[in-house]
Design a protein around this motif. Structure first.
Motif, short mmCIF file in Angstrom:
data_model
loop_
_atom_site.label_atom_id
_atom_site.label_comp_id
_atom_site.label_asym_id
_atom_site.label_seq_id
_atom_site.Cartn_x
_atom_site.Cartn_y
_atom_site.Cartn_z
N GLY A 82 26.52 1.94 32.96
CA GLY A 82 26.32 1.27 31.68
C GLY A 82 27.63 1.24 30.91
O GLY A 82 28.49 2.10 31.09
N HIS A 83 27.80 0.26 30.07
CA HIS A 83 28.99 0.16 29.22
C HIS A 83 28.60 -0.36 27.85
O HIS A 83 27.50 -0.87 27.64
CB HIS A 83 30.03 -0.79 29.83
N HIS A 129 32.37 2.62 24.53
CA HIS A 129 31.99 3.87 23.86
C HIS A 129 30.88 4.56 24.62
O HIS A 129 30.08 5.33 24.04
CB HIS A 129 31.59 3.61 22.42
N MET A 130 30.81 4.31 25.92
CA MET A 130 29.85 4.97 26.79
C MET A 130 30.67 5.92 27.65
O MET A 130 31.62 5.48 28.30
CB MET A 130 29.18 3.92 27.68
N ALA A 131 30.32 7.22 27.64
CA ALA A 131 31.15 8.20 28.38
C ALA A 131 32.61 7.93 28.06
O ALA A 131 33.47 7.85 28.94
CB ALA A 131 30.88 8.09 29.88
N SER A 132 32.89 7.79 26.77
CA SER A 132 34.16 7.18 26.36
C SER A 132 35.40 7.93 26.83
O SER A 132 36.41 7.29 27.14
CB SER A 132 34.20 6.98 24.84
N ALA A 185 30.43 6.74 39.38
CA ALA A 185 29.85 8.01 38.90
C ALA A 185 30.12 8.18 37.40
O ALA A 185 30.83 7.42 36.79
CB ALA A 185 30.46 9.18 39.67
N PHE A 186 29.55 9.21 36.84
CA PHE A 186 29.84 9.61 35.47
C PHE A 186 29.52 8.51 34.46
O PHE A 186 30.24 8.32 33.50
CB PHE A 186 31.30 10.03 35.31
N TRP A 187 28.44 7.77 34.68
CA TRP A 187 28.10 6.78 33.68
C TRP A 187 27.21 7.36 32.60
O TRP A 187 26.83 6.70 31.68
CB TRP A 187 27.41 5.59 34.33
N ASN B 264 29.52 15.07 25.97
CA ASN B 264 30.11 14.82 24.65
C ASN B 264 29.83 16.08 23.82
O ASN B 264 28.82 16.16 23.14
CB ASN B 264 29.42 13.57 24.09
N HIS B 265 30.66 17.10 23.98
CA HIS B 265 30.39 18.39 23.34
C HIS B 265 31.60 18.90 22.58
O HIS B 265 32.01 20.05 22.75
CB HIS B 265 29.94 19.40 24.41
#
Lengths: 405, 274
Positions: A82-83, A129-132, A185-187, B264-265
């Motif tokens: 996702g983004h 701003h997703m997993a920014s 990965a890491f989304w 996000n921590h």
């Protein structure tokens, strides 16, 4: 009756002063692409592209005028990631803010239209701003330039005018993040990132010899006003050192005019910060600006990048200054002395000058009347560094870059 | 929290405590703080007064080592508190601003370990006020420092990033930090960087006006969405929300949005404006 007509006319004029329009753009979100760095290393990147086939880092610069509405069609093709797109600094409503915790997420193969109103001229950023912390490092960022109303070449609507503007968007890249992390990965949140140790320090996605590119290097004429937009999307502090001979004046920060403009040749930007600086070159010279990258935790300078700023001639005059007359300089790099061959340069009352990267005169030597075309210059006493060496007469000047070791 | 609307002398008691810092990933490491009771909490007690007010403070040291109490920006001798001892003094504040109080002993080691708070002297009464004490830790440094080993200050590489001693999402549970209000409210955010790193405080949704900056007074009346807060420096930032919504505020050095490098921590909270 006449008064009513006058008021009506004035009212119509006021509302038609600057037409506001909808500016349409397209951004395709991708998480499988590659970027070739200055040393040939190819990095896996994420990014925003103008079409399905292109994923530049940074993404395309979005440009509109104050009062316009930006209508961005976005499509996410990211193999499950996702983004979002957050318009940094534009103070949009929550539903358009692009933060997945509070507004929206664009999932794989989803498309949507993002509607932003550009209420204030200035320089802004857009980024995922997703997993920014991961997606920004991987390349999901770009710039937004909101020009003054009507597209006027002014710092803000009604502000000081400029002849041309340039954008420097600073960032860094850590190749370990790009080479080791899987593409899809890491989304989600709650993932662990590696330690951050960038090895590439970028301006508009370029570094080192790439900075000669016209998208970064500045070319202007004496007296021409250059509006420099500085923007930091990295995780390091930037220190931008401009040649004082360009008379830099800081006018705007974060898209808001300063109450009082500030003359200054050193501008610090923390991550997310922007500054807009007016340059007014008064002499022709091959200058160099420095951009330093400092660790926010201990202020250690990790890298310095150098950007050419070439000032030539005078606005409206024939560019006789830039006509190359074949001067040669060797050896280069040099240490104790250097030879200059002036080619067909007229040597009557000529002076050989050595200047530092800020344009400050370090040494000047009159060209000997009885000399041949070659002339040796003593460099003892000049510290190691990057300089310019050249010859100047009443009518002409020509310089070359010189490295003193 | 101490407040002062009409009185000119605020009286309070502060305790120096040692304890185990509860990190966002449930690990703990040695730390200290100035608290309102003998119970250790990572939240250093904030104070709020107006220009001309005085703070009459009793400082009680619950530790077996001596500590000092210093207010940065006030030209007064530091208060030395013996092990398990008590000291008191009255402090006067003539001008608006944010003052950091801390322990200056051992090259401010205890300040690094967390014992640093703020005193906010407000220029006027706002509709809402919030306190953001930015501080970061290196777990290994805290363990070493607590054992008497001086860390190498030049190589600071923190792994936990906090506001008022908490990391996201737990910062949102702190009513002194989570910004709440309504459109049109004048909201003061009192910022102090009691850590060692520079932080970039980025606002979504609104620009803030700089009311006070200890580092760069020239920035007063600038409108910013990304404000640099240097170590040991303070600021009063004002927002007057023009629209309702939920908007994040976070450090835009995005590594400071992690805790032990888990996102996000870190330094992020969500403002709620109605």
């Amino acid at each position: 009756m006449k008064t009513a007509i006058l008021f009506s006319a004035l009212f119509l004029l006021s509302i038609c002063g600057f037409s506001q329009q909808t500016v349409k753009d397209t951004i395709i979100m991708r998480n499988i692409s590659a970027k070739t760095m200055w040393d040939g290393h190819v990095m896996n990147v994420y990014g925003f592209g103008p079409d399905i086939g292109t994923v530049p880092v940074p993404g395309p610069t979005l440009i509109c005028n104050e009062g316009d509405t930006l209508n961005i069609f976005t499509l996410n093709i990211s193999q499950g990631s996702g983004h979002t797109i957050h318009p940094h600094g534009m103070d949009v409503p929550q539903n358009m803010d692009g933060v997945h915790e509070t507004s929206f997420e664009i999932t794989h193969m989803m498309d949507t239209n993002l509607i932003w109103v550009a209420t204030q001229a200035g320089t802004y950023i857009y980024h995922c701003h997703m997993a920014s912390v991961l997606h920004v490092q991987m390349g999901m960022y770009g710039s937004i330039i909101v020009r003054a109303a009507g597209g006027a070449k002014t710092a803000w609507t009604g502000g000081p005018a400029f002849d041309k503007d340039c954008l420097w968007l600073m960032s860094e890249m850590d190749s370990y993040w790009h080479d080791s992390l899987p593409g899809s990965a890491f989304w989600e949140d709650d993932f662990q990132v590696p330690p951050y140790n960038p090895g590439y320090f970028l301006i508009n996605g370029l570094s080192k010899a790439q900075l000669n590119d016209a998208s970064v290097a500045i070319s202007a004429k004496v007296g021409e006003k250059v509006y420099l937009r500085l923007s930091n999307i990295g995780y390091y502090m930037n220190e931008v050192i401009l040649p004082s001979s360009l008379s830099p004046v800081i006018l705007v920060s974060d898209g808001r005019p300063l109450p009082v403009s500030i003359p200054g040749d050193t501008i610090r930007l923390v991550p997310g910060e922007r500054y807009e600086v007016m340059l007014t070159p008064s002499q022709e010279f091959p200058f160099t600006a420095q951009v330093r990258y400092l660790d926010m935790n201990n202020l250690e300078v990790h890298e310095v990048e150098y950007v050419p700023i070439t000032i030539s001639g005078v606005i409206g005059r024939e560019e006789s200054f830039s006509e190359k007359r074949g001067i040669k300089v060797w050896p280069n790099p040099a240490s104790e002395s250097v030879k200059i061959d002036v080619g067909n340069f007229p040597t009557n009352e000529a002076i050989v000058e050595i200047r530092d990267i800020s344009g400050i005169l370090i040494q000047s030597t009159p060209f000997p009347m009885a000399a041949t075309r070659e002339f040796m210059i003593d460099l003892s006493g000049i510290p190691s560094g990057i300089y310019s060496i050249g010859i100047r007469s009443r009518s002409f000047a020509e310089f070359r870059k010189l490295i003193i070791q | 929290m101490s407040t002062n609307l009409t009185a000119t002398i605020v009286t309070d008691t502060l305790y120096f405590n040692r304890g185990g810092f509860p990190a966002v990933d449930s690990t703990t490491f040695p730390a200290c703080a100035w608290n309102s009771s003998t119970l250790y909490s990572p939240l250093n007690q904030p104070f709020q007064l107006f220009p001309g007010d005085q703070l009459a403070l009793t400082v009680i040291n619950t530790d077996t080592a001596a500590h000092s109490f210093v207010i940065k920006g006030l030209a007064i001798p530091s208060l030395l508190i013996a092990a398990l001892g008590t000291a008191n003094d009255t402090f006067s504040f003539a001008t608006a601003g944010i003052y950091i109080y801390y322990d200056s002993l051992d090259a401010s080691l205890y300040s690094y370990l967390g014992a640093a708070g703020m005193i906010a002297i407000e220029p006027k009464q706002p509709d809402g006020r919030f306190f953001w004490n930015f501080h970061e830790f290196s777990k290994q440094w805290n363990i070493a420092a607590d054992s008497g080993i001086t860390p190498g200050w030049n190589n600071f590489d923190p792994d936990y990033f906090t506001v008022n001693g908490s990391s996201y999402p737990f910062i949102d549970d702190d009513s002194t930090a989570k910004v709440t209000g309504a459109t049109g409210d004048t909201i003061f955010i009192h910022c102090a960087n009691t850590g060692l790193s520079v932080h970039s405080v980025h606002f979504h949704g609104y620009h803030c006006r700089v009311v006070f900056s200890s580092k760069d007074s020239i920035q007063v009346n600038w409108y910013k969405d990304s404000f640099p807060l240097w170590p040991g420096e303070t600021a009063i930032l004002e927002i007057v929300p023009d629209k309702p919504g939920l908007f994040p505020v976070h450090d835009h050095n995005l590594m400071a949005q992690t805790g032990n490098r888990y996102y996000n921590h870190g330094m992020m909270l969500i403002m709620k404006i109605q």
